[in-house]
Design a protein around this motif. Sequence first.
Motif, PDB file in Angstrom:
ATOM      1  N   THR A 127      39.929  73.576  58.119  1.00 20.39           N
ATOM      2  CA  THR A 127      40.973  74.123  58.303  1.00 20.39           C
ATOM      3  C   THR A 127      41.380  75.277  56.871  1.00 20.39           C
ATOM      4  O   THR A 127      41.535  74.219  55.974  1.00 20.39           O
ATOM      5  N   GLU A 161      32.835  66.937  55.417  1.00 22.49           N
ATOM      6  CA  GLU A 161      32.707  66.365  56.804  1.00 22.49           C
ATOM      7  C   GLU A 161      33.029  66.996  57.566  1.00 22.49           C
ATOM      8  O   GLU A 161      32.816  66.942  58.548  1.00 22.49           O
ATOM      9  N   ILE A 162      33.255  68.398  57.835  1.00 19.41           N
ATOM     10  CA  ILE A 162      33.359  69.229  58.168  1.00 19.41           C
ATOM     11  C   ILE A 162      31.594  70.279  58.677  1.00 19.41           C
ATOM     12  O   ILE A 162      30.973  69.500  58.578  1.00 19.41           O
ATOM     13  N   ALA A 210      42.484  66.438  61.645  1.00 17.72           N
ATOM     14  CA  ALA A 210      41.361  65.486  61.339  1.00 17.72           C
ATOM     15  C   ALA A 210      40.837  64.689  60.892  1.00 17.72           C
ATOM     16  O   ALA A 210      40.409  63.739  60.296  1.00 17.72           O
ATOM     17  N   CYS A 211      42.152  64.394  59.509  1.00 18.10           N
ATOM     18  CA  CYS A 211      41.841  63.246  58.662  1.00 18.10           C
ATOM     19  C   CYS A 211      42.731  62.398  58.445  1.00 18.10           C
ATOM     20  O   CYS A 211      43.953  62.870  58.283  1.00 18.10           O
ATOM     21  N   SER A 250      46.918  69.178  59.824  1.00 20.67           N
ATOM     22  CA  SER A 250      45.268  68.950  61.356  1.00 20.67           C
ATOM     23  C   SER A 250      45.757  67.029  61.101  1.00 20.67           C
ATOM     24  O   SER A 250      45.944  66.728  59.628  1.00 20.67           O
ATOM     25  N   CYS A 286      42.645  62.575  52.288  1.00 24.07           N
ATOM     26  CA  CYS A 286      41.944  63.274  52.637  1.00 24.07           C
ATOM     27  C   CYS A 286      41.623  64.598  51.792  1.00 24.07           C
ATOM     28  O   CYS A 286      41.684  64.304  50.034  1.00 24.07           O
ATOM     29  N   ARG A 316      43.848  67.663  55.611  1.00 20.83           N
ATOM     30  CA  ARG A 316      42.332  68.263  55.691  1.00 20.83           C
ATOM     31  C   ARG A 316      41.459  67.263  55.573  1.00 20.83           C
ATOM     32  O   ARG A 316      41.318  66.877  54.927  1.00 20.83           O
ATOM     33  N   ALA A 317      40.336  67.628  56.164  1.00 25.78           N
ATOM     34  CA  ALA A 317      38.894  67.230  56.242  1.00 25.78           C
ATOM     35  C   ALA A 317      38.495  67.562  54.796  1.00 25.78           C
ATOM     36  O   ALA A 317      38.340  68.366  54.661  1.00 25.78           O
ATOM     37  N   LEU A 322      33.465  66.945  61.877  1.00 29.44           N
ATOM     38  CA  LEU A 322      35.479  67.414  61.492  1.00 29.44           C
ATOM     39  C   LEU A 322      36.146  69.001  61.532  1.00 29.44           C
ATOM     40  O   LEU A 322      34.651  69.870  61.048  1.00 29.44           O
ATOM     41  N   PRO A 323      36.587  69.898  62.003  1.00 30.68           N
ATOM     42  CA  PRO A 323      36.788  71.217  62.068  1.00 30.68           C
ATOM     43  C   PRO A 323      37.393  71.135  60.563  1.00 30.68           C
ATOM     44  O   PRO A 323      37.943  70.850  59.498  1.00 30.68           O
TER      45      PRO A 323
END
Length: 265
Positions: free
Chosen positions: A160, A149-150, A168-169, A166, A173, A144-145, A157-158
């Motif tokens: 979640t 970072e989102i 993303a990371c 995810s 994380c 998870r980001a 990054l998205p």
Amino acid sequence: MPSLYSSTATSSDSGRWPRANPRLWPGQARACLEHRPIAAAGAMTICAAFVFMAFPGIDLAVSRWAAFATGDFPLSREPELRALRDFNRILPVFILPCVLALLVAQAIAPRPWLPRPHKALFFLTFFALGPGLLIQALKRLIGRARPHEITDFGGSLPFTPAWQVSGACSRSCSFASGESATAIALVALALLLPVQWRRATIIALVPLVLAFSLNRIVFGAHYLSDVVLAWCLMLWLMAWLWAVFADNGERIDAAVMRLSRRSAP
């Protein structure tokens, strides 16, 4: 076992149905925590996970509050809060060797005022399995980001929800919070103390745990769910491990003493 439904009401067909009495819930919850801590910690973990998975907007709302209007988490630049974070990070460096030293001292030269070996071993094992292994495994698995970072807060990054796997990371994380896990792990120190001192010690540690953990939210490093679920997971693991070590305390102490006598010159 005390019931959450202690009073009754009569239905139209003359059957007796339980009626909830909210005034008794705090006392019964406290009794459950004292007598069934593993079940209580497990229930808290499941409930917290459900809430954050069903309402992921809670995480974004709390992080937006921490980011203020600027969106870049300005409190992360405050020197006092950075010092608080550094203090939390170096605490295990001092505490773990001290607990290990107590274990060695009790094994070599037993003293009634020192913690029994199984208590020290419990703390060291809990710290290794909880903040050391479980949290790091979740970070790698979930990926998870972090909030800063989102895209909602200027990153790329998205977002979640909690527990959603995810990609993303890839490292360091967000889920779950390691520093919140090490903060709540301080509560396990109370179990090294005599029973009559434990409640006061835990109460004294609560503000410190909150300060260390919530500091990570205002830094934009973790969501509220990262912190709360780290607490719940660590409390569940703590309760389960303590039951194992306490039930086998005499055998563990005897084994440690045998090993120390064999290694003695």
